[in-house]
Design a protein around this motif. Structure first.
Motif, PDB file in Angstrom:
ATOM      1  N   ASP A  38       4.682  -5.801  18.982  1.00 27.03           N
ATOM      2  CA  ASP A  38       5.217  -5.236  17.741  1.00 27.03           C
ATOM      3  C   ASP A  38       6.719  -5.453  17.625  1.00 27.03           C
ATOM      4  OD1 ASP A  38       2.728  -4.437  16.906  1.00 27.03           O
ATOM      5  OD2 ASP A  38       2.924  -2.394  17.681  1.00 27.03           O
ATOM      6  N   ARG A  42       8.353  -7.167  14.385  1.00 25.09           N
ATOM      7  CA  ARG A  42       9.371  -6.491  13.574  1.00 25.09           C
ATOM      8  C   ARG A  42      10.656  -7.296  13.510  1.00 25.09           C
ATOM      9  NH1 ARG A  42       8.099  -1.939  16.645  1.00 25.09           N
ATOM     10  NH2 ARG A  42      10.186  -2.018  17.568  1.00 25.09           N
ATOM     11  N   LYS A  45      10.421 -10.374  11.341  1.00 23.44           N
ATOM     12  CA  LYS A  45      10.469 -10.025   9.918  1.00 23.44           C
ATOM     13  C   LYS A  45      11.894  -9.694   9.487  1.00 23.44           C
ATOM     14  CE  LYS A  45       8.341  -7.213   6.334  1.00 23.44           C
ATOM     15  NZ  LYS A  45       9.623  -7.072   5.601  1.00 23.44           N
TER      16      LYS A  45
END
Length: 444
Positions: A38, A42, A45
């Motif tokens: 994750d 993240r 992005k």
């Protein structure tokens, strides 16, 4: 030479914005146990939304699932950084558009993947570890030496299914594999991308092909070390790519070290994108498990042309230069230049052109022409030059010039060659000043 200049004019480093983001500042824990999937998602992005930049991975061990890179992003592994990929196949879902042995499908995500992106890079001195072994991924091959045993699943039924889907032109959107299927993903795959660079890193323990750019333009792979001896663990496989530079890399692989491809059979002809303008220079292949140092095929139905390989050192692979295809493939292989290379201790043929590969027979004979071997030195091989051509397949304009083979058991074995010219070359103590061969020649 002119081809080298032409290729170099078409390759350049990707453009990455000059701003850096430290992975650990976004919550990654470098203990090799904490799941950083994750965090990678993240951060990628965030960086993508800002227009790109360099993601820096400091020294330490990071455990993660698949990493999907976006445009204008560089993944930079500092010295001592190791990214280890989770061994559970379910973590590589949902399925993504990919290729398996030259055929399109939706399958498990490669460990590092990008689709339709530009200006992307993986750099640094760190290591990417696919953590594949006889208990994870490799046994899908169905071979006992890679962990398969009675009762375990393996890939053969899925390979046949994918072949049937391609042959019957089933839409790619309906070729859904993944869960309940056993086709291994590539390790690093950039799909339909532009301006790609992989530099400096070490790659170990891949599920299948290690570095696999597909339909990419402007690709640089430089100073990379690949140590991966699993099944079908090819080193670098540019497939339907143009303007590719592979230089100063080191290979210890379980299959072909560098293998140029362009799609297989019906799918290769449907997509019809060749691999072309490829420069391979100053690389070291050193592995008894490598089936070929520099290879073209066997998935080459879209064609391969304008390839220059020079200054490479090939120690202990089965073969130095291998061109492999058959009459199911179609396509054209042409303008291949293998110049100033050195090979030592080959267990098979030094140079082989084989259009009877795997004994597959079909209605699409390929054309092989303008293959040039020059200033090649080989010491210790089973055979010097072998050409095995199907009667339906045109193999012509093969040139061997100023090349020397020492300690070869069989010098020449030519079958159905339309034209081969040997000039100023030696086999053991036998010299050939000039010889033109058409047809067959058993040996010298």
């Amino acid at each position: 030479m002119d081809l080298e200049r032409m290729i170099l004019q078409g390759v350049s480093r990707p453009t990455i914005p000059k701003r850096e983001f430290l992975l650990t500042e976004f919550g990654a824990i470098a203990d090799g146990k904490s799941d950083c999937t994750d965090v990678f998602k993240r951060l990628i992005k965030v960086v993508s939304d800002l227009g790109g930049g360099r993601i820096v991975i400091p020294a330490g061990e990071y455990l993660t699932g698949p990493i999907h890179i976006k445009s204008n992003i560089e993944l930079h592994l500092q010295s001592g950084a190791i990214i280890r990929f989770i061994q559970d196949p379910d973590r590589y879902l949902p399925v993504v558009l990919t290729r398996f042995e030259g055929m399109e499908l939706y399958n498990y995500s490669p460990m590092i993947y990008a689709n339709d992106q530009e200006n992307i890079a993986i750099t640094g001195e760190g290591t990417l570890d696919g953590q594949s072994d006889n208990n994870h991924w490799w046994f899908y091959k169905g071979k006992v030496e890679f962990g398969w045993r009675e009762g375990l699943p393996e890939q053969s039924a899925d390979v046949k299914l994918l072949h049937r889907m391609a042959r019957e032109q089933i839409p790619v959107k309906d070729r859904i594999f993944g869960p309940g299927h056993y086709l291994r993903p590539s390790f690093i795959q950039f799909y339909n991308c532009r301006n790609v660079m992989i530099e400096g890193i070490t790659v170990v323990r891949s599920p299948m092909w290690c570095i696999h750019p597909v339909m990419c333009k402007n690709v640089i792979v430089r100073n990379v070390t690949i140590q991966s001896r699993g099944p079908n663990n090819d080193g670098i496989n540019p497939e339907s790519c143009s303007y590719v530079l592979i230089e100063n890399c080191r290979f210890d692989t379980g299959d072909d070290s560098i293998a140029i491809k362009s799609g297989k059979n019906e799918d290769g002809r449907r997509i019809n994108i060749p691999s072309e303008y490829i420069l391979i220079r100053h690389n070291l292949v050193q592995s008894k498990d490598s089936h070929g140092g520099i290879v073209i095929g066997s998935e080459m139905s879209g064609g391969v042309r304008n390839v220059l390989a020079y200054g490479n050192l090939l120690i202990n692979p089965e073969r130095a230069l291998r061109i492999k295809t058959n009459t199911t493939r179609g396509g054209i292989i042409e303008n291949i230049f293998f110049i100033d290379n050195v090979a030592v201790n080959l267990s098979q043929e030094a140079v082989i052109i084989d259009s009877l590969y795997d004994n597959e027979v079909g209605d699409h004979p390929p054309i092989i022409r303008k293959i040039n071997v020059k200033h090649f030195k080989c010491v210790n091989a089973e055979c010097g030059i072998v050409v095995r051509a199907a009667k339906e397949c045109r193999v012509e304009s093969i040139t061997l010039e100023d090349s020397h083979f020492l300690s070869v058991k069989t010098a020449l074995c030519l079958e159905n060659v339309e034209q081969m010219i040997i000039h100023q070359s030696t086999f053991n103590n036998f010299s050939i000043n000039h010889l033109v061969v058409s047809g067959n020649l058993s040996s010298l």
